[in-house]
Design an enzyme around this catalytic site. Sequence first.
Site, PDB file in Angstrom:
ATOM      1  N   TYR A   1      -6.326  16.322  -8.430  1.00 14.70           N
ATOM      2  CA  TYR A   1      -5.155  15.617  -9.002  1.00 14.70           C
ATOM      3  C   TYR A   1      -4.089  16.630  -9.408  1.00 14.70           C
ATOM      4  O   TYR A   1      -2.920  16.497  -9.050  1.00 14.70           O
ATOM      5  CB  TYR A   1      -5.624  14.819 -10.213  1.00 14.70           C
TER       6      TYR A   1
ATOM      7  N   ILE B   1      -1.549   9.656 -22.169  1.00 14.76           N
ATOM      8  CA  ILE B   1      -0.736   8.564 -22.692  1.00 14.76           C
ATOM      9  C   ILE B   1      -1.618   7.463 -23.275  1.00 14.76           C
ATOM     10  O   ILE B   1      -2.572   7.016 -22.634  1.00 14.76           O
ATOM     11  CB  ILE B   1       0.195   8.001 -21.600  1.00 14.76           C
TER      12      ILE B   1
ATOM     13  N   ASP C   1       0.874  -1.172   0.000  1.00 12.73           N
ATOM     14  CA  ASP C   1       0.000   0.000   0.000  1.00 12.73           C
ATOM     15  C   ASP C   1       0.912   1.224   0.000  1.00 12.73           C
ATOM     16  O   ASP C   1       1.658   1.433   0.962  1.00 12.73           O
ATOM     17  CB  ASP C   1      -0.892  -0.022   1.257  1.00 12.73           C
TER      18      ASP C   1
HETATM   19  C1  VAH Z   1      -5.422  12.092 -16.554  1.00 13.78           C
HETATM   20  N1  VAH Z   1      -4.126  10.589 -17.981  1.00 13.78           N
HETATM   21  O1  VAH Z   1      -6.159  12.232 -17.505  1.00 13.78           O
HETATM   22  C2  VAH Z   1      -4.059  11.471 -16.816  1.00 13.78           C
HETATM   23  C3  VAH Z   1      -3.060  12.544 -17.117  1.00 13.78           C
HETATM   24  C4  VAH Z   1      -2.672  14.329 -18.758  1.00 13.78           C
HETATM   25  C5  VAH Z   1      -3.644  13.662 -17.971  1.00 13.78           C
HETATM   26  O2  VAH Z   1      -2.495  13.035 -15.980  1.00 13.78           O
HETATM   27  O3  VAH Z   1      -5.721  12.436 -15.442  1.00 13.78           O
END
Ligand code: VAH
Length: 315
Positions: free
Chosen positions: A140, A170, A50
């Site tokens: 995020y 990606i 974890d």
């Molecule tokens: C997202 N694939 O969509 C990830 C990335 C550029 C975006 O950090 O949150």
Amino acid sequence: KILIIGACGQIGTELTTKLRETYGTNNVIASDINTRNLDLVNSGPFEIIDAKNFNAIKDCCKNYNIDTIYLMAALLSATGEKYPMEAWDLNMNSLFHVLNLAKGGTIKRVYWPSSIAVFGPTTPRENTPQHTICEPTTVYGITKQVGERWCEYYHNKYGVDVRSLRYPGIISYKAMPGGGTTDYAVEIYHDAIIKGKYECFLSENTSLPMMFMDDAIKATIDLMEAPSENISIRSSYNLSALSFTPNDVFESIKAHMPSFKINYKPDFRQAIADSWPSSIDDRKAREDWNWKHSYDLDAMTEVMLKELHNKYKNI
Ligand code: VAH
């Protein structure tokens, strides 16, 4: 020896394979919170860890004599908006655990991914500079922006050799993405083959920075192998390859599958995508450690469709 935390994820899966090819299977310990990717679990040394548990990481490093950590575990942009406190907890505490192990000297080198999500609606959208306004609107993105500051702080104050890339979206065929806003660019290839049509959750002209997985893996390992004195950015490098819209991908697939159909039904992820840049200036990465991408959209489409045709014809 290398430890990958979050090895079952979209990037972790392919990073583990490439690192094992490069450094030898037994020198690369894969770990994740569960065993959701059995091929990976059965392909070499694997531990359930974890990423929020400092002692679990510390014990694993001691048992396997780990000197390098790739920390790939995180809740991404879309999932983070559904579970903000969980995203803050996982994304930040896993980073503190790894940075503190490195500060203590156990770990010699750390890789930690950032993202174009550190940018926000006040960031210049075209050819976004390495140093610019970052006012992210997602949890995020906030964790990645703050994480970058902590990486630079641990490097400057404690000499920790931590390196980072601001990944664009990606695209890959081996493992599905985990709850990102750019996931449409993976789903569209799968649905083109399985259903012959795709319902896109972003609008057709939403241009975003993107990259084929092989380029992202190459950039990651090239950065980690570069001499420390060449690394002039200790927050996180801008990294870019392509920029395209859902319509661009649709046209690229249609060139191979003329009957492919698309419709657009933007959801909550449209606002996230609209807060991100449409293209990135990655000159620093190109200057400091010779970064250059290989795959353009049509080359990526060819590989994605070929590999996914193979994958689905056996099912
Ligand atoms: C997202 N694939 O969509 C990830 C990335 C550029 C975006 O950090 O949150």
